[in-house]
Design a protein around this motif. Structure first.
Motif, short mmCIF file in Angstrom:
data_model
loop_
_atom_site.label_atom_id
_atom_site.label_comp_id
_atom_site.label_asym_id
_atom_site.label_seq_id
_atom_site.Cartn_x
_atom_site.Cartn_y
_atom_site.Cartn_z
N SER C 203 0.83 -1.20 0.00
CA SER C 203 0.00 0.00 0.00
C SER C 203 0.87 1.25 0.00
CB SER C 203 -0.92 -0.03 1.22
OG SER C 203 -1.51 1.23 1.40
N MET C 204 1.94 1.23 0.82
CA MET C 204 2.87 2.37 0.86
C MET C 204 3.48 2.62 -0.51
SD MET C 204 3.53 3.62 4.09
CE MET C 204 5.26 4.03 4.10
N ILE C 205 3.94 1.54 -1.14
CA ILE C 205 4.59 1.68 -2.45
C ILE C 205 3.61 2.27 -3.45
CG2 ILE C 205 5.56 0.38 -4.40
CD1 ILE C 205 6.79 -1.54 -2.37
N LEU C 206 2.39 1.75 -3.47
CA LEU C 206 1.41 2.24 -4.44
C LEU C 206 1.09 3.71 -4.19
CD1 LEU C 206 -1.00 -0.84 -4.64
CD2 LEU C 206 0.65 -0.09 -6.35
N CYS C 207 0.95 4.09 -2.92
CA CYS C 207 0.65 5.50 -2.61
C CYS C 207 1.83 6.38 -2.98
CB CYS C 207 0.36 5.67 -1.11
SG CYS C 207 -1.16 4.90 -0.57
N TRP C 208 3.01 5.93 -2.64
CA TRP C 208 4.22 6.71 -2.87
C TRP C 208 4.38 7.03 -4.36
CZ3 TRP C 208 7.86 7.93 1.05
CH2 TRP C 208 9.04 8.52 0.61
N ASN C 209 4.12 6.02 -5.18
CA ASN C 209 4.34 6.18 -6.62
C ASN C 209 3.13 6.71 -7.38
OD1 ASN C 209 6.93 5.32 -6.39
ND2 ASN C 209 6.58 3.28 -7.25
N GLU C 210 2.00 6.81 -6.70
CA GLU C 210 0.77 7.20 -7.39
C GLU C 210 0.96 8.56 -8.05
OE1 GLU C 210 -2.72 8.28 -8.80
OE2 GLU C 210 -1.90 9.53 -7.20
N SER C 219 -1.53 20.89 -5.91
CA SER C 219 -0.62 21.81 -6.61
C SER C 219 0.51 22.18 -5.65
CB SER C 219 -1.37 23.03 -7.15
OG SER C 219 -2.12 23.63 -6.12
N SER C 220 0.55 23.42 -5.18
CA SER C 220 1.71 23.83 -4.40
C SER C 220 1.68 23.29 -2.98
CB SER C 220 1.77 25.36 -4.37
OG SER C 220 0.56 25.85 -3.83
N ASN C 221 0.51 23.20 -2.42
CA ASN C 221 0.40 22.95 -0.98
C ASN C 221 0.68 21.50 -0.59
OD1 ASN C 221 -0.10 23.77 1.63
ND2 ASN C 221 -2.25 23.11 1.49
N ALA C 222 0.00 20.58 -1.26
CA ALA C 222 0.06 19.18 -0.83
C ALA C 222 0.79 18.29 -1.81
CB ALA C 222 -1.37 18.65 -0.61
N ALA C 223 1.52 18.89 -2.77
CA ALA C 223 2.14 18.06 -3.81
C ALA C 223 3.08 17.03 -3.20
CB ALA C 223 2.92 18.97 -4.76
N PRO C 224 2.91 15.77 -3.56
CA PRO C 224 3.87 14.74 -3.14
C PRO C 224 5.02 14.66 -4.15
CG PRO C 224 2.02 13.70 -4.20
CD PRO C 224 1.78 15.18 -4.26
N LEU C 225 5.95 13.78 -3.87
CA LEU C 225 7.14 13.68 -4.72
C LEU C 225 6.80 13.46 -6.19
CD1 LEU C 225 9.39 11.64 -2.30
CD2 LEU C 225 10.01 13.81 -3.34
N ALA C 226 5.81 12.61 -6.45
CA ALA C 226 5.48 12.30 -7.85
C ALA C 226 5.13 13.58 -8.62
CB ALA C 226 4.33 11.30 -7.91
N ALA C 227 4.44 14.51 -7.94
CA ALA C 227 4.08 15.75 -8.60
C ALA C 227 5.25 16.73 -8.61
CB ALA C 227 2.88 16.39 -7.89
N PHE C 228 6.04 16.70 -7.55
CA PHE C 228 7.21 17.58 -7.44
C PHE C 228 8.18 17.30 -8.59
CE2 PHE C 228 11.60 17.80 -5.73
CZ PHE C 228 11.69 19.16 -5.51
N ILE C 229 8.43 16.02 -8.84
CA ILE C 229 9.35 15.64 -9.91
C ILE C 229 8.83 16.16 -11.25
CG2 ILE C 229 10.37 13.68 -11.14
CD1 ILE C 229 11.49 13.87 -8.39
N ALA C 230 7.49 16.12 -11.41
CA ALA C 230 6.93 16.55 -12.68
C ALA C 230 7.25 18.01 -12.96
CB ALA C 230 5.41 16.34 -12.67
N SER C 231 7.49 18.79 -11.90
CA SER C 231 7.78 20.21 -12.11
C SER C 231 9.12 20.40 -12.81
CB SER C 231 7.76 20.96 -10.76
OG SER C 231 8.86 20.53 -9.98
N PHE C 232 9.95 19.36 -12.87
CA PHE C 232 11.21 19.45 -13.60
C PHE C 232 11.00 19.30 -15.11
CE2 PHE C 232 12.81 18.37 -9.44
CZ PHE C 232 13.98 19.09 -9.35
N SER C 233 9.75 19.12 -15.53
CA SER C 233 9.54 18.81 -16.95
C SER C 233 9.54 20.06 -17.81
CB SER C 233 8.22 18.06 -17.13
OG SER C 233 7.15 18.91 -16.76
#
Lengths: 369, 302, 275
Positions: C203-210, C219-233
């Motif tokens: 469950s952790m893995i699936l949530c982490w990578n979701e 967006s800015s407030n609650a973005a997890p890593l998956a979304a943060f990385i996308a900002s490098f695009s």
């Protein structure tokens, strides 16, 4: 200790009736064995007494009190499971302690009880071991210890020896019987092994398809099986059965003609009405006598001899093609292909009517040899 | 044996008070899932028949089938359907085909097999946005990418993969993520194959090819069905990889259904139109999953 | 002869096995390497395999104002969603494994079928509901959605683990006087710890990578890593070094978890159909 009473107990799963009305009363301190082939309902019956299964109808009384709706622990029972069902995450001490803890027994008292039981069962050196580190026999003892330590009114055993190898099974049988004598607790024991039933029971209950076929002491069942099923089930090697026809009968005896044409006199009452009817003659291998005789003779050819040391089993093909097993003393000098004659002692033969019900025999106790 | 199982099945069913307390313990999970699966579904359906735009409050009211009509007559939509099909089928073929072969390969004994296996399944654990950027920048970037350097090294002109072959490139990136999943599942399944069965086939004189087709592949059929089912669910909704690499472009060249719905809803704020797309996505998913679930359900031990 | 041929064959297998493995793993390896090169080294041509490692990229990532926040968001979402999913799933799996009724099979398959719903199909209503309940761009909102989507998997996985626990042990507990609560907490849960742990891990893995809901609901407030990385695009953000460092940080723990628990993950991912 405690009495257990079953009054027309029934069990129905969805639409299937598994236990079809069992009446039974178990005396205090009695060792009762439920025996029967797999699927006969013996385990279900035990689990209903334990409280692990609902009772569909009927009453279960322990010490005269109806306990149908009580939880297992409230019934004052303890059970030893076939797989032992030890808690694998607890050590031996904790396994025995768990029930006491749940019952809120004070710590000091728990320790005292567990140490006493551990001494009795020679488990003192293993108290810190987890079940996975123990041998089969030791696990068995822990399971028994877990049951004893709660000082239950009734012990329930569900095929406790079936996971052990043959030699250990014999040893545990003796241990269990000794333990029962010492504790004097009412015990209900389920097994499919008729040897366990014969050796340990005060009273045997033979079950088949959810029906009690016969209740009695081991010797009653051995000497006077009430029907073909019980006759087949009790005794090893099993009783020989030969088809025949009643040709004459008195109040105490019947004359039966076998398929081979031989005529056998059997001590059995109430066969007068059966003249001309098909019956089954039963005789145990250990009761067939080898050698010439005047009456009740038979003959055949030996197909196979099994030497067991103390005894030998002769498999004899009779003239009509039927196979008969004869048990003799171990030193017998008979070989395959030998022709043998033998006789059936009249007072040792059993007679069953076409429905498989045994004809009444005069005496119900052990007969003189 | 069978007597024992039936007895224990009876026992399972028989615990005292099973019905009431069982239902009580099941209820919260069932309730939560019921709300989760029904409410959004009904809302999607409802919105799909409404004129509803988040930035144009004057537009409202019942739309009939207009949203569907506009969507179905939109060439972008047809392109997105086609792209979805390419993505799903392409990745399935690569991952199941390659996964089966690799499962057999890594079932063989060789030096460092354990490490090699771990390396192969690793991409599955990489989050989609990382996978996409990894490929887009470090691997395929026309100037700095490793693959571009390799092409130059052998005298070729580097290709801007995501511009020239956007859909194909996205498909390869997604396949890189899902091939390891197939290997992981199928390798586990291959290893559960009874060694005696393999030896019996060997004694019967079956060669490697015959053994693969007559022993290994039938044994894998259930696992393959599971892989196809699970991958289909995920592949129908591939989104992050597209958003991060091509943003659906150039034009709509790499827009799949998921990305189209996203752009309708959250870029154009057309709730009605996006919902109609959502309904279509659900219908497609159900058609695709219906026979797969049934095929797999037969194998599930309930 | 035969021995030589066998050895030759196994050499070929080893070679193929290793080449394929390295080729598949290469992007991850390269990401790891690039994260230690610094920005200049990261885009050097030809690409360098040997270089003086520097932590410069990591320093820059740590200094980005939102990095720690993003990491905490990811942890919050993963742990929160997992814990709540387990709270719902354990009793449900217990009921289905130990007190099955006529409808148990149907219920299980229905739960599985809720996984068939493509998230994109319900993107619009979920987005609007989240917006109207002020859960948009919050850790709670994303955790809730992740919990809902993962619950069928956690229930199934726990169910298959519970099914392997011998019923007589629970019955022994009942004979010892345990009520339902004690039976679950003192007998079942300790026995099922490995199964529960691997369920939680999956469950952790699936949530982490979701990524889908992460990108659409935060967006800015609650973005997890998956979304943060996308900002490098963004095209102007071509910072390979920082991208690699951030990605390595985001991927490493999950890679480690995944390697450790492959076997259990297979069971969970396939609903127990492949063991």
């Amino acid at each position: 200790m405690a009495t257990v009473e079953l009054k027309s107990i029934r069990k129905t799963y969805t639409s299937e009736e598994i236990i079809k009305g069992v009446d039974l009363s178990i005396e205090s301190k009695e060792f009762v064995v439920f025996v029967g082939p797999s699927g006969c309902g013996k385990s279900t019956l035990l689990r209903m007494i334990a409280g692990l299964e609902d009772i569909s109808s009927g009453d279960l009384l322990i010490d005269g009190r109806r306990v149908n709706d009580l939880a297992p622990a409230e019934r004052g029972l303890a059970m030893v499971f076939q797989s032992y069902a030890l808690y694998p995450h607890m050590n031996v001490y904790q396994n025995m302690e768990f029930g006491l803890k749940l019952a809120k027994t004070p710590e000091a008292e728990r320790r005292e009880k567990i140490m006493a039981v551990a001494r009795t069962l020679q488990l003192e050196n293993y108290l810190k071991h987890k079940p996975g580190q123990l041998s089969g026999g030791q696990r068995q003892r822990v399971a028994i210890g877990r049951a004893i330590v709660r000082n239950p009114k009734v012990f329930l055993f569900d095929e406790p020896l079936s996971n052990l190898d043959a030699s250990l099974r014999g040893q545990m049988r003796v241990e269990l019987a000794t333990l029962h004598r010492r504790l004097g607790a009412t015990t209900i024991y389920v097994t499919h092994d008729q040897i366990e039933a014969m050796t340990m029971a005060d009273k045997i209950v033979v079950l088949q398809k959810g029906i009690v076929e016969q209740v009695g002491s081991p010797l009653e069942l051995y000497d006077c099986p009430r029907n073909l099923f019980v006759a087949k089930f009790i005794g090893s090697p099993p009783m020989n059965f030969l088809p025949g026809t009643v040709i004459a009968a008195s109040e105490e005896q019947a004359r039966v003609r076998l398929a081979s044409g031989q005529e056998i006199v059997v001590v059995a009452g109430g066969a007068q009405g059966l003249i001309g009817a098909a019956v089954t003659l039963g005789v145990r291998p250990e009761h067939v006598r080898l050698g010439h005789a005047v009456e009740n003779r038979g003959s055949g050819q030996v197909e196979l001899v099994e030497y067991l040391g103390s005894a030998a089993h002769l498999h004899v093909r009779m003239q009509d093609g039927a196979l008969l097993v004869i048990q003799t003393e171990g030193g017998v000098r008979v070989h395959a292909d030998d022709a043998v004659t033998f006789s059936f002692p009249a007072e040792r033969c059993h007679l069953f009517n076409s429905e498989g019900v045994a004809l009444h025999r005069r005496s119900s106790g052990r007969m003189a040899a | 044996m069978s007597a024992v199982t039936t007895a224990s099945q009876h026992h399972r069913k028989a615990a005292i008070g099973a019905g009431a307390s069982g239902a009580l313990m099941l209820a919260p999970a069932v309730f939560v899932l019921l709300v989760w699966s029904v409410v959004p579904l009904v809302l999607t359906l409802w919105y799909s028949f409404q004129n509803y735009n988040l930035v144009d409050p004057t537009l409202h009211g019942f739309a009939g089938v207009n949203n569907y009509w506009y969507l179905l007559s939109d060439p972008d939509f047809l392109q997105s359907l086609l792209n979805t099909a390419i993505l799903v089928i392409g990745v399935l073929v690569i991952s199941v085909g390659g996964g089966t072969l690799l499962a057999v390969l890594y079932d063989q004994e060789f030096v460092g097999r354990g490490v090699a296996r771990v390396l192969v399944i690793s991409p599955f654990f990489v989050m989609p946005t990382v996978s996409a950027l990894l490929w887009k920048n470090l691997m395929l970037h026309p100037i700095y990418g490793v693959y571009s350097w390799m092409m130059r090294a052998v005298g070729l002109t580097p290709i801007d993969w995501l511009q020239r072959f956007p859909m194909l490139t996205v498909m390869m990136i997604v396949a890189w993520e899902w091939l390891p999943f197939a290997v992981l599942i199928l390798l586990t399944a291959v290893q559960s194959l009874d060694a005696e069965q393999k030896e019996a086939a060997l004694l019967d004189g079956a060669g490697p090819v015959a053994r693969f087709f007559h022993i290994v592949l039938p044994h894998l059929s259930r696992a393959i069905a599971v892989v196809i089912m699970i991958e289909t669910i995920y592949l129908l909704t591939i989104f992050a990889e597209i958003m991060v690499t091509t943003a659906g472009g150039p034009g709509v060249a790499s827009t799949n259904l998921a990305y189209l719905i996203y752009s309708r809803a959250l870029l154009q704020f057309d709730v009605g139109g996006a919902s109609a797309g959502g309904v279509i996505a659900i219908v497609i998913a159900n058609i695709a999953a219906a026979f797969l679930v049934r095929a797999v359900a037969r194998h599930l031990e309930v | 002869m035969a021995g030589q041929r066998a050895r030759g064959k196994s050499l070929v297998i080893a070679a193929v096995g290793w080449v394929v493995a390295i080729w598949i793993f290469f992007p991850i390896f390269w990401m790891f390497l690039t994260s230690f090169k610094g920005e200049a080294g990261a885009i050097a041509t030809p690409p360098r395999l040997f270089f003086v490692p520097t932590l410069e990229s990591y320093h820059e990532v740590f200094q980005r104002a939102n990095y720690w926040r993003v990491t905490f968001n990811t942890l919050g979402v993963s742990i929160g969603a997992t814990v709540v999913a387990l709270l719902f799933s354990i009793p449900a799996a217990y009921a289905m494994a130990f007190l099955p009724g006529k409808r148990t099979r149907g219920t299980l398959l229905w739960m599985l079928s809720t996984r068939m719903l493509p998230p994109v199909g319900v993107l619009v209503p979920i987005y609007l509901i989240a917006r109207n309940t002020h859960l948009l761009d919050t850790v709670t909102g994303l955790a809730l959605v992740d919990m809902f989507t993962n619950m069928p998997i956690t229930v199934w996985m726990l169910y298959t683990f519970f099914r392997e626990i011998p019923v007589p042990i629970l019955e022994a507990g009942r004979m010892d006087g345990a009520n339902r609560w004690q039976e679950i907490t003192r007998v079942l849960l300790p026995l099922a710890t490995p199964g529960i742990a691997s369920t939680a891990l999956l469950s952790m893995i699936l949530c982490w990578n979701e990524a889908f809901w992460s990108l659409n609901l935060t967006s800015s407030n609650a973005a997890p890593l998956a979304a943060f990385i996308a900002s490098f695009s963004s095209p102007e953000g071509l910072f390979f070094g920082k991208l690699s460092a951030a990605s390595t940080l985001a991927v490493a723990p999950i890679l480690a978890f995944g390697w450790i628990s492959q076997k259990q993950l297979v069971r969970g991912l396939t609903f127990g159909a492949v063991k």
